[in-house]
Write a protein that holds these residues in place. Structure first.
Motif, short mmCIF file in Angstrom:
data_model
loop_
_atom_site.label_atom_id
_atom_site.label_comp_id
_atom_site.label_asym_id
_atom_site.label_seq_id
_atom_site.Cartn_x
_atom_site.Cartn_y
_atom_site.Cartn_z
N MET A 206 0.89 -1.22 -0.02
CA MET A 206 0.05 -0.19 0.06
C MET A 206 0.86 1.15 0.09
O MET A 206 0.30 2.17 -0.73
CB MET A 206 -0.69 0.09 1.22
N ALA A 207 1.97 1.36 0.78
CA ALA A 207 2.78 2.51 0.74
C ALA A 207 3.31 2.65 -0.56
O ALA A 207 3.44 3.87 -1.09
CB ALA A 207 4.13 2.13 1.71
N ALA A 208 3.59 1.43 -1.33
CA ALA A 208 4.16 1.78 -2.80
C ALA A 208 3.15 2.09 -3.66
O ALA A 208 3.43 3.04 -4.62
CB ALA A 208 4.59 0.21 -3.12
N LEU A 209 2.05 1.82 -3.63
CA LEU A 209 0.99 2.18 -4.24
C LEU A 209 0.47 3.69 -4.17
O LEU A 209 0.48 4.58 -5.09
CB LEU A 209 -0.40 1.55 -4.29
N ARG B 59 3.47 10.74 -6.60
CA ARG B 59 4.36 11.02 -7.92
C ARG B 59 3.50 11.52 -9.14
O ARG B 59 3.76 12.64 -9.47
CB ARG B 59 5.37 9.93 -8.00
N ALA B 60 2.54 10.75 -9.29
CA ALA B 60 1.70 10.95 -10.43
C ALA B 60 0.80 12.50 -10.12
O ALA B 60 0.79 13.07 -11.33
CB ALA B 60 0.80 9.76 -10.94
N TYR B 61 0.46 12.63 -9.03
CA TYR B 61 -0.45 13.64 -8.63
C TYR B 61 0.61 14.93 -8.66
O TYR B 61 0.07 15.87 -9.20
CB TYR B 61 -0.96 13.34 -7.11
N SER B 62 1.72 14.80 -8.02
CA SER B 62 2.58 15.92 -8.27
C SER B 62 3.11 16.52 -9.59
O SER B 62 3.40 17.59 -9.63
CB SER B 62 3.81 15.64 -7.42
N LYS B 63 3.19 15.47 -10.46
CA LYS B 63 3.34 15.72 -11.93
C LYS B 63 2.21 16.18 -12.64
O LYS B 63 2.18 16.46 -13.74
CB LYS B 63 4.13 14.54 -12.54
N GLY B 64 0.94 16.27 -11.94
CA GLY B 64 -0.17 16.63 -12.53
C GLY B 64 -0.88 15.59 -13.66
O GLY B 64 -1.67 16.06 -14.58
N THR B 65 -0.57 14.29 -13.38
CA THR B 65 -1.21 13.46 -14.25
C THR B 65 -2.31 12.70 -13.40
O THR B 65 -2.41 12.64 -12.48
CB THR B 65 0.05 12.46 -14.86
#
Length: 97
Positions: free
Chosen positions: A82-85, A91-97
Motif C-alpha cells: 500500500m505504501a508503494a501504491l 508522484r503522479a499527482y505531483s506531476k499533474g497526471t
C-alpha cells in the motif's frame, strides 16, 4: 458498499495498513477488508493493486486460521504494497497526471 469495488478495496486495504495492532485490535478493519475482497474478488492483469490484493488475501487467510504470526507478516507485506501504491499515486499527482 458504495463507490466502485476497486476503490472500496483500496480504502479498506489502506485503512488496515495504517491501523496498528494485531488481529484483535484490527478486527473491524479486517472485516471491512474481507467485505471489500468479496466485492472485488479478481484483479485485472497489470492492475497496480494486484500485489496488494494478493497480500490482502494472505491477511484474511491468516485471520481465518487464527495465526497471529502469519497475520503479522501478511499485514506488514500489505503495508509495504500500500505504501508503494500511494507513493506512485503521489508522484503522479505531483506531476499533474
Amino acid at each position: 458498499m458504495t463507490g466502485s469495488a476497486r476503490a472500496s478495496f483500496v480504502i479498506a486495504a489502506t485503512a488496515l495498513a495504517l491501523h496498528k495492532g494485531g488481529m484483535t485490535l484490527c478486527g473491524s478493519t479486517i472485516m471491512a477488508l474481507s467485505d471489500a475482497l468479496d466485492a472485488f474478488p479478481n484483479v485485472a492483469p497489470g492492475d497496480d493493486v494486484a500485489l496488494a490484493h494478493a497480500r490482502a488475501r494472505e491477511v484474511i487467510a491468516a485471520r481465518l486460521h487464527s495465526n497471529e504470526t502469519a497475520f503479522g507478516a501478511a499485514k506488514y507485506a500489505l503495508e509495504v504494497e500500500m505504501a508503494a501504491l500511494w507513493a506512485l499515486r503521489a508522484r503522479a499527482y505531483s506531476k499533474g497526471t
